[in-house]
Motif scaffolding. Structure first.
Motif, PDB file in Angstrom:
ATOM      1  N   ALA A 162       0.837  -1.206   0.000  1.00 47.93           N
ATOM      2  CA  ALA A 162       0.000   0.000   0.000  1.00 47.93           C
ATOM      3  C   ALA A 162       0.868   1.250   0.000  1.00 47.93           C
ATOM      4  O   ALA A 162       1.905   1.303   0.666  1.00 47.93           O
ATOM      5  N   GLY A 163       0.412   2.262  -0.733  1.00 50.21           N
ATOM      6  CA  GLY A 163       1.140   3.515  -0.827  1.00 50.21           C
ATOM      7  C   GLY A 163       0.870   4.427   0.355  1.00 50.21           C
ATOM      8  O   GLY A 163      -0.278   4.652   0.732  1.00 50.21           O
ATOM      9  N   MET A 164       1.950   4.972   0.931  1.00 50.17           N
ATOM     10  CA  MET A 164       1.832   5.885   2.057  1.00 50.17           C
ATOM     11  C   MET A 164       2.881   6.987   1.912  1.00 50.17           C
ATOM     12  O   MET A 164       3.647   6.998   0.940  1.00 50.17           O
ATOM     13  N   PHE A 165       2.902   7.905   2.844  1.00 50.71           N
ATOM     14  CA  PHE A 165       3.869   8.999   2.825  1.00 50.71           C
ATOM     15  C   PHE A 165       4.621   9.016   4.150  1.00 50.71           C
ATOM     16  O   PHE A 165       4.009   9.003   5.224  1.00 50.71           O
ATOM     17  N   THR A 166       5.949   9.024   4.049  1.00 45.53           N
ATOM     18  CA  THR A 166       6.804   9.066   5.223  1.00 45.53           C
ATOM     19  C   THR A 166       7.563  10.387   5.254  1.00 45.53           C
ATOM     20  O   THR A 166       7.801  10.999   4.206  1.00 45.53           O
ATOM     21  N   PRO A 167       7.948  10.857   6.432  1.00 40.20           N
ATOM     22  CA  PRO A 167       8.631  12.161   6.525  1.00 40.20           C
ATOM     23  C   PRO A 167       9.985  12.149   5.817  1.00 40.20           C
ATOM     24  O   PRO A 167      10.714  11.155   5.834  1.00 40.20           O
ATOM     25  N   ALA A 168      10.318  13.275   5.219  1.00 34.40           N
ATOM     26  CA  ALA A 168      11.624  13.480   4.594  1.00 34.40           C
ATOM     27  C   ALA A 168      12.161  14.840   5.038  1.00 34.40           C
ATOM     28  O   ALA A 168      11.530  15.549   5.822  1.00 34.40           O
ATOM     29  N   ASP A 169      13.327  15.215   4.524  1.00 38.60           N
ATOM     30  CA  ASP A 169      13.946  16.476   4.934  1.00 38.60           C
ATOM     31  C   ASP A 169      13.289  17.673   4.244  1.00 38.60           C
ATOM     32  O   ASP A 169      12.499  17.532   3.306  1.00 38.60           O
ATOM     33  N   GLU A 170      13.583  18.854   4.739  1.00 38.49           N
ATOM     34  CA  GLU A 170      13.143  20.124   4.140  1.00 38.49           C
ATOM     35  C   GLU A 170      11.631  20.218   4.005  1.00 38.49           C
ATOM     36  O   GLU A 170      11.112  20.822   3.064  1.00 38.49           O
ATOM     37  N   GLY A 171      10.906  19.601   4.954  1.00 39.00           N
ATOM     38  CA  GLY A 171       9.450  19.690   4.943  1.00 39.00           C
ATOM     39  C   GLY A 171       8.766  18.870   3.876  1.00 39.00           C
ATOM     40  O   GLY A 171       7.558  19.001   3.673  1.00 39.00           O
ATOM     41  N   ARG A 172       9.522  17.995   3.216  1.00 40.73           N
ATOM     42  CA  ARG A 172       8.932  17.154   2.186  1.00 40.73           C
ATOM     43  C   ARG A 172       8.572  15.787   2.770  1.00 40.73           C
ATOM     44  O   ARG A 172       8.762  15.518   3.952  1.00 40.73           O
ATOM     45  N   VAL A 173       8.022  14.920   1.929  1.00 43.37           N
ATOM     46  CA  VAL A 173       7.706  13.553   2.317  1.00 43.37           C
ATOM     47  C   VAL A 173       8.376  12.612   1.316  1.00 43.37           C
ATOM     48  O   VAL A 173       8.888  13.044   0.282  1.00 43.37           O
ATOM     49  N   THR A 174       8.357  11.336   1.631  1.00 41.86           N
ATOM     50  CA  THR A 174       8.772  10.303   0.686  1.00 41.86           C
ATOM     51  C   THR A 174       7.536   9.521   0.268  1.00 41.86           C
ATOM     52  O   THR A 174       6.693   9.179   1.093  1.00 41.86           O
ATOM     53  N   ASN A 175       7.411   9.272  -1.019  1.00 40.02           N
ATOM     54  CA  ASN A 175       6.297   8.508  -1.578  1.00 40.02           C
ATOM     55  C   ASN A 175       6.670   7.028  -1.463  1.00 40.02           C
ATOM     56  O   ASN A 175       7.454   6.501  -2.255  1.00 40.02           O
ATOM     57  N   THR A 176       6.118   6.358  -0.459  1.00 39.57           N
ATOM     58  CA  THR A 176       6.591   5.044  -0.033  1.00 39.57           C
ATOM     59  C   THR A 176       5.549   3.964  -0.283  1.00 39.57           C
ATOM     60  O   THR A 176       4.361   4.171  -0.049  1.00 39.57           O
ATOM     61  N   LEU A 177       6.012   2.804  -0.751  1.00 38.67           N
ATOM     62  CA  LEU A 177       5.194   1.603  -0.776  1.00 38.67           C
ATOM     63  C   LEU A 177       5.597   0.725   0.405  1.00 38.67           C
ATOM     64  O   LEU A 177       6.757   0.327   0.524  1.00 38.67           O
ATOM     65  N   LEU A 178       4.659   0.451   1.276  1.00 39.80           N
ATOM     66  CA  LEU A 178       4.868  -0.483   2.372  1.00 39.80           C
ATOM     67  C   LEU A 178       4.428  -1.867   1.917  1.00 39.80           C
ATOM     68  O   LEU A 178       3.323  -2.024   1.383  1.00 39.80           O
ATOM     69  N   ALA A 179       5.287  -2.868   2.103  1.00 40.40           N
ATOM     70  CA  ALA A 179       4.933  -4.261   1.821  1.00 40.40           C
ATOM     71  C   ALA A 179       5.103  -5.043   3.108  1.00 40.40           C
ATOM     72  O   ALA A 179       6.215  -5.132   3.644  1.00 40.40           O
TER      73      ALA A 179
END
Length: 263
Positions: free
Chosen positions: A78-95
């Motif tokens: 499932a696709g989720m969003f995890t924290p990244a630097d500079e106020g951005r996120v990472t577009n993450t697939l959790l398996a």
């Protein structure tokens, strides 16, 4: 291997979307699926401010997905969003699921068709495959489908299928491009491509990619084996791993590559 593609429409509320994932996973498990794949942005749809709702992989939303996978005995992607630097996120697939725990961060960001994903999302830098009951599967996200190197990397890592989660942007010609690219990537790497998109939300398309539906399962010979239309739906299908072996014997594009001519 029996898999399910859960073509749903997510909204801006992660809790409500998690409830959708639970419902659709149960339906897929009842149909005998071992792997259940949800779209990109399953945690929250694009067009939502992402940074305030991003959570780490050990946060409550991901733990909720883990609980669903454990209870149903399935591997959930499932696709989720995890924290990244500079106020951005990472577009993450959790398996996650029985004997499986990994994640993939989207490598190629959607800076195209008037949208700039890189303004709010940080790119990943790692090719990820996962093994489920002896079958190796590659993970990819949406815009990645335009880059054949990733799919060949999955094949080189031993994958017989790529699971592609998407929230495809609407617009003229985009459905034709979606289908063409899925078939091309299957042929490039002679593997199955199982691609699940967000269902068409039924609203006027803007710049944010919110999905058009039309999830597809494409065989290693580039032919479409199963397909959905634009509405929310569940596609359950069997992937024949032996067919990949047979196709690679007939069409040896992987072994015939001239890697010495480029990097």
């Amino acid at each position: 291997m029996r898999i399910a593609l859960s073509q749903l429409t997510t909204g801006p509320d992660p809790a409500k979307n998690l409830a959708l994932i639970e419902d659709w996973t149960r339906r897929a498990a009842d149909a005998g699926a071992r792997v259940v794949v949800f779209p990109e942005a399953s945690m929250a749809c694009f067009g939502t401010p992402l940074a305030p709702l991003a959570e780490p992989l050990d946060g409550p939303w991901a733990d909720g997905v883990r609980a669903i996978a454990a209870e149903t005995g399935t591997v959930v992607v499932a696709g989720m969003f995890t924290p990244a630097d500079e106020g951005r996120v990472t577009n993450t697939l959790l398996a996650t699921g029985p004997a499986v725990e990994t994640s993939y961060d989207k490598i190629h960001l959607y800076d195209a068709f008037g949208y700039r994903e890189s303004e709010s999302v940080a790119a990943g830098d790692r090719v990820v495959t996962v093994e489920v009951e002896g079958v190796r599967l590659g993970l990819a996200t949406c815009y990645d489908v335009r880059f054949p190197e990733l799919f060949r990397a999955h094949a080189d890592a031993g994958a017989t299928a790529t699971l592609l989660a998407a929230s495809w942007g609407a617009g003229p010609g985009k459905l034709d491009q979606w289908e063409l690219l899925l078939r091309a990537r299957a042929l490039d790497a002679t593997l199955w491509v199982a691609a699940v998109d967000q269902a068409d939300p039924g609203t006027a398309p803007g710049t944010a990619p919110t999905g058009i539906g039309h999830s597809r399962v494409v065989g290693p010979d580039g032919t479409i084996r199963a397909a959905l239309s634009e509405a929310p739906d569940l596609l359950v299908t069997d992937l024949d791993t032996e067919e990949v072996t047979q196709t690679r014997r007939r069409v040896s594009v992987l072994s015939n590559r001239r890697k010495d001519l480029w990097t």
